[in-house]
Design a protein around this motif. Structure first.
Motif, PDB file in Angstrom:
ATOM      1  N   TYR A  99      -1.777   0.739   2.788  1.00 29.98           N
ATOM      2  CA  TYR A  99      -1.077   0.242   1.788  1.00 29.98           C
ATOM      3  C   TYR A  99      -0.757  -1.090   2.055  1.00 29.98           C
ATOM      4  N   SER A 106       5.889  -2.649  -3.385  1.00 33.19           N
ATOM      5  CA  SER A 106       4.864  -2.147  -2.768  1.00 33.19           C
ATOM      6  C   SER A 106       5.594  -1.492  -1.405  1.00 33.19           C
ATOM      7  N   TYR A 149      -2.068  -0.909  -3.601  1.00 34.99           N
ATOM      8  CA  TYR A 149      -1.412  -2.327  -3.729  1.00 34.99           C
ATOM      9  C   TYR A 149      -0.576  -2.395  -5.057  1.00 34.99           C
ATOM     10  N   THR A 150       0.304  -3.417  -5.002  1.00 38.50           N
ATOM     11  CA  THR A 150       0.916  -3.575  -6.370  1.00 38.50           C
ATOM     12  C   THR A 150       0.496  -4.949  -6.844  1.00 38.50           C
TER      13      THR A 150
END
Length: 331
Positions: A99, A106, A149-150
């Motif tokens: 991540y 996130s 991911y954002t």
């Protein structure tokens, strides 16, 4: 409310809808086509609604440049439900996922993943208060089940303008910037977006996934939590949010009418105008310290004094601008 009376909406929740989308939605609430019913009454298994779902799916694939190797699902529950469903489906208890931690959402996503398996925080900018994007290490040759991911960080005003390169399945939360620009969506194995920013109203989420990735589901799950079941049932596994999906279709039609490249250029020019003004103004400062990391979706800034902040609020109030204070966690 007349159009001229509408506020300029910067609230941190649902985004502003184009006037034409609101008008078309209003018409459907009164009567949808020749059905003799409101869109609010339309059966979720009726031919009319299946036509809505099929058109919405086709438009998503066309925007993304994707083919029949991908599934498009419209699901209830919003972004947080996707935070849970992604690891629930693809992260076994003895597996690992990577991540990228670039902001509030996130961080929440990786927190949900920890309920199901092991999480590697690959890179984080928490140490600087998320005022920039984290520096990426080499993302190849890892044993992660997926990397998440954002793409755009609403609360802190950063945005990834380039897609991370990796040889593991890439997944993304695109809730606040999907269809803001053209992207190479073929690089993703799964991406999702809560609809209330760029795709319509709260209550639904768009999920797009490679069929080959869906086949990697790690658990036996109740159908409501299984991506494969939703794909197999064409997004009507249960009573669907008919009005939410129809509003998303209206937004997709509007986006096509406007053109993705035209939307991107408008976003770029508006963001450049505001950032230039903030950089030149002694009373305010953008929160993102690296200009290349700044979001084209949401410009985050702070006043350098309480007096300047109060003057800004008064000016906004007089101009019909609401929600300028931003998310409650940041102010």
């Amino acid at each position: 409310m007349k159009t001229d009376d509408r506020k300029i909406n910067f609230n941190a929740g649902p985004g502003a809808l184009p006037d034409v989308v609101i008008r078309r939605a209003q018409e459907a609430v009164a009567a949808y086509g020749r059905t003799g019913m409101s869109i609010l009454e339309l059966p979720h298994r009726s031919k009319e609604f299946i036509d809505i779902v099929d058109e919405a799916k086709a438009r998503v694939l066309a925007f993304c440049g994707l083919d029949s190797d991908y599934e498009v699902m419209w699901m209830q529950g919003g972004g947080r439900q996707q935070f849970a469903l992604l690891p629930m489906n693809f992260l076994p208890s003895d597996g690992r996922a990577g991540y990228l931690d670039s902001g509030h959402w996130s961080d929440e996503a990786l927190g949900y993943a920890k309920f199901y398996g092991n999480v590697d925080i690959v890179a984080s900018s928490a140490d600087c208060g998320y005022t920039r994007l984290p520096q990426l290490p080499d993302l190849h040759g890892k044993d992660w089940r997926y990397l998440h991911y954002t793409t755009n960080n609403t609360i802190f005003g950063t945005q990834w303008h380039n897609i991370p390169g990796t040889d593991v399945p890439l997944t993304a939360d695109m809730s606040s910037d999907i269809f803001c620009c053209e992207r190479d969506y073929t690089k993703y194995d799964l991406f999702y977006a809560a609809a209330q920013k760029n795709l319509g109203i709260a209550g639904i989420a768009l999920v797009v996934a490679k069929k080959s990735f869906l086949a990697r589901c790690m658990r036996s799950l109740p159908p409501m939590f299984d991506y494969r079941a939703h794909a197999a049932e064409n997004s009507v596994l249960n009573t669907a949010n008919v009005f939410g999906i129809y509003t998303a279709l209206l937004m997709l039609r509007w986006t096509e009418e406007e053109g993705l490249q035209n939307i991107f250029e408008r976003n770029r020019r508006k963001a450049e105008l505001v950032y230039n003004a903030l950089d030149a103004n002694p009373n305010f400062q953008p929160t993102v310290t690296v200009p290349a990391h700044r979001s084209l979706m949401n410009v985050c800034f702070k006043a350098k004094s309480p007096e300047a902040e109060q003057r800004l609020y008064a000016l906004c109030d007089a101009a019909g601008i609401i929600g300028i204070k931003g998310h409650r966690s940041a102010g």
